[in-house]
Design a protein around this motif. Structure first.
Motif, PDB file in Angstrom:
ATOM      1  N   PHE A  94       2.250   1.898 -39.716  1.00 38.46           N
ATOM      2  CA  PHE A  94       2.676   0.613 -40.260  1.00 38.46           C
ATOM      3  C   PHE A  94       4.129   0.347 -39.884  1.00 38.46           C
ATOM      4  CE2 PHE A  94      -0.935   1.694 -42.823  1.00 38.46           C
ATOM      5  CZ  PHE A  94      -1.536   0.483 -43.086  1.00 38.46           C
ATOM      6  N   ALA A  98       4.583  -4.596 -43.611  1.00 41.22           N
ATOM      7  CA  ALA A  98       3.402  -3.810 -43.977  1.00 41.22           C
ATOM      8  C   ALA A  98       3.802  -2.397 -44.406  1.00 41.22           C
ATOM      9  CB  ALA A  98       2.421  -3.760 -42.808  1.00 41.22           C
ATOM     10  N   HIS A 167      -0.363  -5.926 -41.893  1.00 42.49           N
ATOM     11  CA  HIS A 167      -0.534  -5.085 -40.707  1.00 42.49           C
ATOM     12  C   HIS A 167      -1.430  -5.770 -39.670  1.00 42.49           C
ATOM     13  CE1 HIS A 167      -0.525  -1.361 -38.438  1.00 42.49           C
ATOM     14  NE2 HIS A 167      -1.847  -1.269 -38.502  1.00 42.49           N
TER      15      HIS A 167
END
Length: 193
Positions: A94, A98, A167
């Motif tokens: 990530f 995110a 993400h």
């Protein structure tokens, strides 16, 4: 640890593979485990608050088939540690916003894991904290166990959902630092190589 994105070229080895080309697959498998656990809690809540079953008989789906599962602190601790390890291992994949949300979930799960570790240690030793007749976690002093663990799973799950959403929809700057191909092709096509 810094919340800055790690450049693609600095990731290598098994962790690099997990958070690179296999990140989407690993996240999908991890989410199956998370959602299955969530389903168990929701079924148990339904059994208690809709069907009116007593708490000891409200065991979710697996607990109805194999009753000792729901009373085993090993099972609950095992799930807590799997969640913690999964959150930690998948975190490097990530970036940006995110990663911030994934880290929030990881921090909350760390505490949730500590609570389950306390319960497991009490169950294994027979020495119960707070002069209680059964294993008791810290926040069980204030909240009932079923409600508390439903709450824990909710507050871990919600930032995970936000992290997954972000993400899959990275900004161009975030996309440029991602080592995985989790973002849809339409998003990746907008980002220069």
């Amino acid at each position: 640890m810094s919340n800055q994105a790690v450049p693609r070229h600095s990731r290598s080895g098994p962790l690099g593979l997990l958070n690179g080309p296999y990140h989407r697959t690993a996240l999908n498998l991890y989410m199956v485990v998370v959602l299955a656990h969530w389903a168990e809690h929701l079924v148990q809540a339904f059994q208690i608050w809709v069907l009116g079953w007593p708490v000891p008989q409200s065991r979710g789906v697996l607990g109805l088939a194999v009753p000792w599962l729901v009373t085993s602190e090993w099972l609950h601790y095992g799930y807590a540690i799997v969640m913690l390890i999964g959150l930690a291992l998948l975190r490097p994949g990530f970036v940006g916003r995110a990663r911030t949300w994934w880290t929030v979930a990881l921090a909350i799960q760390f505490w949730h894991h500590i609570e389950h570790l306390l319960l497991l240690l009490q169950a294994q030793t027979g020495h119960f904290l707070f002069d209680r007749p059964v294993p008791t976690s810290v926040l069980q002093l204030v909240f009932a166990r079923v409600e508390l663990h439903l709450f824990y799973n909710t507050i871990v799950f919600l930032p995970m959902v936000v992290a997954m959403y972000l993400h899959l929809r990275p900004t161009p700057a975030e996309q440029a630092t991602m080592a995985c191909t989790c973002a849809p092709r339409s998003v990746r096509a907008l980002t220069p190589a």
